[in-house]
Design a protein around this motif. Structure first.
Motif, short mmCIF file in Angstrom:
data_model
loop_
_atom_site.label_atom_id
_atom_site.label_comp_id
_atom_site.label_asym_id
_atom_site.label_seq_id
_atom_site.Cartn_x
_atom_site.Cartn_y
_atom_site.Cartn_z
N GLY A 1 -5.21 6.62 -4.55
CA GLY A 1 -5.53 5.92 -3.31
C GLY A 1 -6.86 5.19 -3.39
O GLY A 1 -7.01 4.09 -2.85
N CYS B 1 -0.71 -2.05 -4.12
CA CYS B 1 -0.64 -0.70 -4.68
C CYS B 1 0.15 -0.74 -5.97
O CYS B 1 0.61 -1.80 -6.40
CB CYS B 1 -0.01 0.27 -3.67
SG CYS B 1 1.69 -0.17 -3.20
N GLN C 1 5.06 6.13 2.28
CA GLN C 1 3.78 6.37 1.61
C GLN C 1 3.60 5.38 0.47
O GLN C 1 4.55 4.88 -0.10
CB GLN C 1 3.72 7.80 1.07
CG GLN C 1 4.70 8.11 -0.06
CD GLN C 1 4.17 7.81 -1.44
OE1 GLN C 1 2.96 7.63 -1.64
NE2 GLN C 1 5.07 7.72 -2.42
N SER D 1 0.59 5.01 -2.87
CA SER D 1 -0.60 5.50 -3.58
C SER D 1 -0.94 6.93 -3.18
O SER D 1 -2.10 7.33 -3.21
CB SER D 1 -1.80 4.59 -3.29
OG SER D 1 -1.48 3.24 -3.51
N GLU E 1 -0.74 8.17 -0.20
CA GLU E 1 -1.28 8.20 1.16
C GLU E 1 -0.16 7.88 2.15
O GLU E 1 0.60 6.95 1.96
CB GLU E 1 -2.42 7.17 1.32
CG GLU E 1 -3.57 7.36 0.36
CD GLU E 1 -4.38 8.61 0.64
OE1 GLU E 1 -4.31 9.11 1.79
OE2 GLU E 1 -5.08 9.09 -0.28
N SER F 1 -6.19 1.92 -5.63
CA SER F 1 -5.40 0.91 -4.94
C SER F 1 -6.14 0.36 -3.73
O SER F 1 -6.15 -0.86 -3.50
CB SER F 1 -4.06 1.52 -4.49
OG SER F 1 -3.32 1.97 -5.61
N GLY F 2 -6.77 1.24 -2.96
CA GLY F 2 -7.50 0.79 -1.79
C GLY F 2 -8.68 -0.09 -2.14
O GLY F 2 -8.98 -1.06 -1.45
#
Length: 567
Positions: free
Chosen positions: A100, A271, A532, A534, A536, A103-104
């Motif tokens: 996460g 992602c 969902q 990654s 999350e 990717s974020g």
């Protein structure tokens, strides 16, 4: 420090080439935050270490990283303001955390690059109104990434994570440069360091950061000298042959959530893997298990148990105690999906014939969807009218149905691995600029019994007509999802919760007028299903689209190159 920085070179030597991002929410980072912050600061300089705890922190950090040394997103070597102190743009960014985090962080930097480009066009307008920066163009302007996996699942770490042998990479810090040579440690400290898993992770992260800092300096020097892309690629190949490092290109997926009536679709989330079904339910249960273990009411729980429940072991606990029983008793994992694609080159992998691939649309068994509104605008093409005037026109792409029915999991990925080293997508990287879409129709019990094969990526459904696992390889998929069983399950849980409240007369008496209104109480459960990406949870979604971003991200890797000549 600002008074000592007289030119670009001095700044670059003090750490201006490399930025390190520490996500304190990542499991292994949070437990060693002080050590990692101190270590990163000693390697690249305190100014170039970005510590994030919240989404706001991450957005601000992405803004600062992208804007260093730039007045626009085009890569001009001009300072954006006085705070840059003459620094050049970062040549290497090092996110430290989980899937996460990576990717974020990439998504945040791309958003900032596109925003900078928009601001530039607003200040210097042109006659071309269609000159807005596209997602793949923004991805192409990203710096090289050196990812250090220190999260929970670390699925991406198996492919693009910076891991190096213990004998490789020397930790270089400002403390060593002071002249005090303290290489020898007492045997007690050595033994303690070897026995401490947390300390070993910190030491390894330090070695990786130190090596990445040197690579960042090299990359920035190449950019300063104006070396062409081809020459830089030759340098990367030379480094690969010498076994130092290599640059691996990895494509992203863009995930959008929109209704069929929407014409202008804005940028989605970037992602590497996403899905809905059994995996998203297990993720929700895993989050509940973590929240339960960290609740103030569980203060008596030993710290090692809390750490275990926050790791991959917590996934197994959630699977065995919550997700699997619910799926077997209430069939909550079953979702109704409709999958279409505009990619006429989409392949279906037939397990029965030894991973034999064939076209999934038209001649390969796909159905062209003739419903109104199923045609989508594609890439631009040039069109000339009778007067000889050439204009840009959107080509129409037809949606092709490749599957409609019930499934237990629907997931897509550009990387072979899910969290914890599960090789759920063995075909994801067999074709450049493609992703794998997996539709798993086997029962949860069968999946549980076949976990070893699924984990190593060797599971194949070779039954004649059950089609328990459908694998597709393409670049663009649209999915509609719904689940009456899951909605009924949520409704039943809500009714049970309300009945428990009514049974407790002391709570009813205390909250008589504070209870929810009848309209709110009787409100129906949300349609769709948990989604969902990654690792999350992204809430309940009724439809989503996954497509490959044309421009890949460049990652540093320390894996040894393929052997060519065996001396």
């Amino acid at each position: 420090n600002n008074n000592n920085n007289n030119n670009n070179t001095n700044n670059n030597n003090s750490g201006g080439s490399t930025a390190i991002i520490l996500n304190l929410n990542a499991r292994s980072v949070s437990g060693s935050s002080k050590e990692l912050i101190s270590l990163a600061s000693s390697i690249v300089g305190e100014k170039h270490v970005y510590v994030t705890r919240t989404i706001e922190d991450a957005l601000l950090a992405a803004r600062m990283v992208v804007r260093q040394g730039r007045t626009c997103s085009g890569g001009d070597d001009e300072t954006s303001d006085d705070d840059d102190d003459g620094l050049l743009p970062y040549s290497l960014v090092v996110p430290v955390g989980g899937d996460g985090t990576l990717s974020g962080w990439i998504d945040g930097m791309v958003n900032e690059i596109m925003m900078l480009d928009t601001d530039t066009h607003d200040k210097h307008p042109t006659d071309d109104n269609n000159n807005q920066l596209k997602v793949h163009e923004a991805v192409g302007r990203l710096p090289t990434v050196g990812y250090i996996p220190m999260g929970t699942g670390n699925g991406l770490g198996y492919v693009i994570g910076c891991r190096m042998p213990k004998s490789k990479g020397k930790l270089v810090s400002s403390a060593e440069s002071d002249g005090d040579d303290k290489k020898k440690k007492k045997w007690r400290d050595k033994l303690k360091s070897k026995l401490s898993l947390k300390q070993r992770k910190v030491d390894h992260a330090g070695r990786v950061m130190s090596s990445l800092k040197q690579i960042g300096d090299e990359l920035q020097q190449q950019q300063q000298q104006g070396e062409p892309q081809q020459q830089q690629q030759q340098q990367h190949e030379q480094n690969r042959e010498e076994g130092e490092y290599s640059v691996v290109e990895m494509p992203l997926m863009e995930v959008t959530h929109h209704s069929p009536d929407e014409q202008n679709i804005t940028k989605g989330d970037l992602c590497f893997f996403a899905g809905s079904g059994f995996d998203s339910l297990m993720l929700e249960d895993f989050k509940q298990v973590k929240a339960w273990s960290k609740s103030p009411q569980r203060s008596w729980t030993p710290s090692f148990v809390k750490d275990m429940l926050s790791s991959v072991a917590g996934d197994c606990v959630a699977l065995v105690t919550k997700t699997l029983p619910q799926a077997l008793l209430h069939q909550t994992h079953k979702i109704s999906v409709k999958v279409t694609t505009t990619d006429e080159g989409t392949l279906w992998i037939d397990h029965r014939r030894g991973d034999f691939s064939e076209l999934a649309v038209d001649g390969g068994g796909g159905l062209s969807v003739e419903e109104e509104g199923m045609e989508k605008e594609g890439e631009e093409e040039l069109d000339s009218n009778n007067d000889g005037v050439t204009t840009k026109k959107k080509k129409k792409k037809r949606q092709h149905l490749i599957y409609s029915g019930i499934t237990g999991i629907l997931a897509a990925s550009t990387t072979p691995f899910y969290g914890g080293g599960m090789r759920l997508f063995p075909y994801a990287r067999l074709f450049p600029n493609k992703l794998q879409l997996r539709i798993g129709r086997i029962s949860p019990l069968t999946g549980f019994l076949r976990i070893p094969a699924i984990f190593e990526g060797s599971y194949r459904d070779k039954s004649e007509g059950d089609f328990g696992c459908l694998d597709f390889v393409g670049d663009d998929f649209e999915v509609e999802v719904s689940s009456t069983r899951y909605e009924e399950y949520l409704k039943r849980k809500k009714e049970q919760k309300e009945s428990k409240k009514k049974a407790r007369w002391w709570i009813r008496k205390k909250r008589n007028d504070d209870d929810a209104s009848p309209d709110e109480t009787c409100k129906s459960s949300p349609t769709g299903f948990p989604f969902q990406h990654s690792g999350e949870s992204m809430g309940i979604k009724e439809r989503f689209r996954v497509r490959v971003v044309k421009q890949p991200v460049r990652f540093i890797s320390f894996l040894k190159p393929r052997i060519v000549v065996d001396d």
